[in-house]
Motif scaffolding. Structure first.
Motif, PDB file in Angstrom:
ATOM      1  N   SER A  78       0.837  -1.201   0.000  1.00  0.00           N
ATOM      2  CA  SER A  78       0.000   0.000   0.000  1.00  0.00           C
ATOM      3  C   SER A  78       0.872   1.250   0.000  1.00  0.00           C
ATOM      4  O   SER A  78       1.999   1.250   0.482  1.00  0.00           O
ATOM      5  CB  SER A  78      -0.911  -0.002   1.228  1.00  0.00           C
ATOM      6  N   GLN A 118       1.391   4.998   1.301  1.00  0.00           N
ATOM      7  CA  GLN A 118       1.012   5.818   2.445  1.00  0.00           C
ATOM      8  C   GLN A 118       1.885   7.069   2.499  1.00  0.00           C
ATOM      9  O   GLN A 118       2.962   7.113   1.901  1.00  0.00           O
ATOM     10  CB  GLN A 118       1.198   5.023   3.760  1.00  0.00           C
ATOM     11  N   THR A 120       5.428  10.357   0.372  1.00  0.00           N
ATOM     12  CA  THR A 120       4.429   9.363  -0.009  1.00  0.00           C
ATOM     13  C   THR A 120       5.106   8.251  -0.790  1.00  0.00           C
ATOM     14  O   THR A 120       5.754   8.513  -1.816  1.00  0.00           O
ATOM     15  CB  THR A 120       3.333  10.006  -0.868  1.00  0.00           C
ATOM     16  N   ASN A 140      -2.163   9.871   8.679  1.00  0.00           N
ATOM     17  CA  ASN A 140      -3.511   9.607   8.173  1.00  0.00           C
ATOM     18  C   ASN A 140      -3.520   8.399   7.229  1.00  0.00           C
ATOM     19  O   ASN A 140      -3.871   8.513   6.053  1.00  0.00           O
ATOM     20  CB  ASN A 140      -4.056  10.841   7.449  1.00  0.00           C
ATOM     21  N   GLN A 152      -4.308   5.084   5.085  1.00  0.00           N
ATOM     22  CA  GLN A 152      -5.504   4.650   4.375  1.00  0.00           C
ATOM     23  C   GLN A 152      -5.347   3.174   3.991  1.00  0.00           C
ATOM     24  O   GLN A 152      -4.334   2.793   3.405  1.00  0.00           O
ATOM     25  CB  GLN A 152      -5.687   5.479   3.098  1.00  0.00           C
ATOM     26  N   SER A 183      -6.841   0.420   1.659  1.00  0.00           N
ATOM     27  CA  SER A 183      -7.705   0.331   0.483  1.00  0.00           C
ATOM     28  C   SER A 183      -7.713  -1.071  -0.111  1.00  0.00           C
ATOM     29  O   SER A 183      -8.169  -1.258  -1.228  1.00  0.00           O
ATOM     30  CB  SER A 183      -7.232   1.337  -0.571  1.00  0.00           C
ATOM     31  N   ARG A 233      -9.676  -0.553  10.242  1.00  0.00           N
ATOM     32  CA  ARG A 233      -9.533   0.490  11.277  1.00  0.00           C
ATOM     33  C   ARG A 233      -8.319   0.192  12.164  1.00  0.00           C
ATOM     34  O   ARG A 233      -7.557   1.083  12.520  1.00  0.00           O
ATOM     35  CB  ARG A 233     -10.796   0.546  12.137  1.00  0.00           C
ATOM     36  N   GLU A 268      -5.090   0.878  10.351  1.00  0.00           N
ATOM     37  CA  GLU A 268      -4.852   2.325  10.264  1.00  0.00           C
ATOM     38  C   GLU A 268      -4.354   2.882  11.595  1.00  0.00           C
ATOM     39  O   GLU A 268      -3.444   3.719  11.634  1.00  0.00           O
ATOM     40  CB  GLU A 268      -6.141   3.027   9.835  1.00  0.00           C
TER      41      GLU A 268
END
Lengths: 166, 509
Positions: free
Chosen positions: A112, A114, B470, B484, B486, B488, B497, B500
């Motif tokens: 992923s 981030q 990023t 923050n 995510q 996906s 949750r 995260e």
């Protein structure tokens, strides 16, 4: 009782928040899920082969192997922390398992994208941060190395002459 | 007690290369600083072994165990003590687009394969080895950073492997304090498309110190002579001599008007020719060096090194005061000067002693050179001078001569009497001024007031340092905190949750 699914037990010292835990050598036992157990944080009854000696506090980590490391819940290999162990006699135990979401989903997590705020090995210390604490007294430095004027004195005489010569 | 090095602010525990004991006595000169424990041109095999050890796979990449090693220019170089001598530079490397100036201390390896050259980037940085704290340096040497990827793109700064070559910490080396850390921002933020990142070229028009003006003032009659105090003594004696008196009739009303000034400067003045000193039309027959009114003092340049190689090397954790001779202490923006080269040059003229001090800064990161500050100043010290004012006598002589012409010899006696009774006086011209220009310290220096900072050991390991980029998480390692985060990918909602939450509070990758 020898039946049900395979449950692999481990004793690991890996950190709880570690994605790729080194979990050591597996010990296989058999388990059945208790009725009315939470699907994700399950309570299982395990039983050991009669010929094997099983010490109930020997393990702290468990694995239920699936067919994939990522994908649908039903198919993936799941990893659990062993939270509680209750002996119910005759080499049978009830283990309270809590899903290790990091290890279980490590493959999609690592894939992923981030916004990485802090890291251990990729960083720039030139961002303002609060990693340091200042002592009350300053560190005074004096940097030299330039040359400059000297103790060689040159006397200058300035006269007015006809036509000059400079 | 742990041994390690700090590179880019990060602590790395060290594993000394086993051949380090063969390296004693060698010297690497890096940016004017001599650093021991460098291998010589006879130690190529040792060096190669180290590269292979530090960068697993390089030997496999080459296929033959042969690698090509080339320096960046402006990197580590010392003709007498080469860090490495590999095979001769073939010229093919230039076509790779890697060879040439890039940054200090970087170089690349080229591995010859049947398909051509492959390359693997790595960086050598001169580092200090310390025990417990950065002030306790016990050794210095070379640290290697490498990348595990072959054909690594230039934008890939994910340096990983580390190897250190030192002298086994047995030589009691005391290097200068400012090579504790060789600053190097190895992981610049690549930025993104979301703004906040510059677009296009950074303007870097160089503004450098001008040359001295080429202005000819000779037509005004000004002539400058220079010499030692003996010259002034000879000249002053001449001012008090009969020769001076004899020549006065050729002077104007006040002979002192032809002597425009004495001054002294605490610097050698170059001669542009030798001539007799002339005052008005008078030749003093005193030989002296003539000099140009335009003078330069080049104080040279000094590079300012970071101490912590982090944000605390800049304001508000650092203040700087620069002492400039003839000017005094001036406040300097530490953000402008840190990690950069400061060049100081004085330009001044000798007629009035006025000048200007240039502070030129070469910014390493932005590759731009500019004059950062101008400081007007007075460089010379004026010296008062004296002569015997015998204007009454002179006037009497002149009057007597005139009377002789007009009325015959009888008038001469009266003139002589007048001369004998005239009382000379002493004229003192000018004031001693600008003595502070001479009395002050004669070379620039810089006073830095830093915050004395500390951080707990293993802070990086347990808290992490800022990355602010990023990226895919597989591109980072160790303790990692996401902002923050995510989720996906497919997973139960409560799992998402929880993941995260954990990414936001920090996980170990």
């Amino acid at each position: 009782m020898q039946g049900g699914h395979n449950l692999y037990l481990y004793r690991t010292s890996a950190r709880v928040e570690e994605l790729n835990k080194h979990i050591g050598v597996a010990t296989r036992v058999y388990f059945n899920i208790l009725n009315n157990s939470d699907e994700y944080n399950i309570d299982v009854i395990v039983s050991c082969p009669d010929a094997e000696e099983f010490t109930h506090d020997q393990f702290n980590y468990a694995e239920i192997r699936g067919t994939a490391d990522a994908g649908a819940w039903d198919n993936i290999t799941k990893y659990y922390f062993i939270r509680t162990i209750k002996s119910i006699g005759r080499s049978r135990y009830i283990l309270g398992l809590e899903l290790d979401v990091l290890m279980t989903y490590r493959v999609p997590i690592l894939a992923s994208t981030q916004v990485v705020l802090r890291t251990e090995n990729n960083f720039s210390l030139y961002y303002s941060d609060n990693i340091y604490k200042s002592k009350a007294y300053p560190l005074i430095q004096c940097v030299g190395g330039w040359s400059g004027f000297s103790d060689t004195y040159s006397y200058i005489l300035n006269t007015c002459t006809k036509g000059g010569s400079v | 007690m742990s041994k390690g090095i700090i590179v880019n602010g990060a602590f790395y525990p060290l594993v000394l290369f086993p051949r380090g004991d063969q390296l004693g006595g060698k010297v690497l000169e890096y940016e004017g600083k001599k650093i021991t424990a460098c291998i010589s041109n006879t130690d190529y095999n040792n060096y190669k072994d180290m590269v292979f050890t530090a960068l697993p796979g390089v030997d496999v990449l080459s296929g033959t165990g042969t690698i090509r090693l080339n320096w960046d220019y402006d990197g580590i170089s010392a003709t007498q003590n080469l860090l490495v001598t590999g095979q001769p530079y073939s010229g093919d490397e230039a076509t790779q687009g890697w060879y040439g100036e890039r940054c200090e201390g970087s170089f690349y390896s080229y591995a010859n394969t049947s398909g051509g050259y492959l390359y693997r980037r790595y960086i050598a940085i001169a580092v200090g080895l310390y025990v417990d704290n950065p002030n306790n340096i016990t050794d210095v040497g070379i640290a290697f950073f490498g990348n595990s990827n072959s054909n690594q793109p230039e934008s890939d700064n994910s340096w990983g492997y580390l190897m250190y070559m030192g002298s086994d910490s047995t030589q009691n080396i005391n290097p200068p304090a400012d090579i504790i850390v060789e600053p190097s921002d190895l992981v610049p933020d690549a930025g993104g498309e979301d703004g906040g990142i510059r677009d296009g070229q950074n303007p870097n028009f160089d503004i450098i110190i001008p040359t001295l003006p080429n202005i000819d003032i000779s037509s005004t009659g000004n002539t400058l002579y220079t010499g030692t105090s003996i010259l002034l003594r000879e000249f002053n004696n001449w001012l008090w001599s009969d020769e001076f008196i004899d020549g006065l009739k050729k002077l104007y009303n006040d002979p002192s008007q032809a002597v425009l000034g004495f001054s002294v400067v605490d610097a050698p003045i170059a001669s542009i020719g030798v001539d007799n000193i002339h005052v008005g039309n008078l030749d003093t027959h005193i030989s002296a060096n003539r000099c140009s009114p335009w003078q330069e003092i080049n104080c040279g340049e000094v590079k300012l090194y970071e101490l912590y190689a982090s944000y605390v090397d800049y304001s508000p954790f650092l203040t700087a005061e620069l002492y400039l001779p003839k000017i005094g202490l001036v406040q300097i923006d530490p953000d402008i000067i840190m990690n950069n080269t400061l060049k100081i040059v004085y330009h001044y003229e000798l007629l009035t002693g006025s000048g200007v001090c240039f502070l030129q800064i070469t910014n390493k990161r932005n590759n731009v050179t500019s004059i950062y500050k101008y400081f007007p100043c007075t460089v010379t010290m004026n010296i008062p001078w004296s002569l015997q004012d015998r204007s009454q006598q002179i006037n009497a002589v002149i009057n007597a001569a005139a009377s002789t012409v007009l009325s015959g010899g009888s008038a001469l006696m009266g003139g002589v009497v007048d001369i004998a009774t005239a009382t000379p006086s002493i004229n003192v011209n000018g004031n001693l001024s600008g003595a502070s220009n001479i009395l002050g310290y004669k070379k620039p220096y810089l006073i830095l007031k830093r915050s004395h900072v500390t951080k707990p050991e293993n802070y990086k390991k347990y808290v992490g340092y800022k990355y602010n980029t990023t990226t895919m998480l597989k591109n980072v390692s160790g303790f990692t905190v996401c902002e923050n985060p995510q989720v996906s990918f497919e997973c139960p909602e409560w799992v998402a949750r929880k993941i995260e939450e954990k990414l936001a509070s920090g996980v170990f990758i």
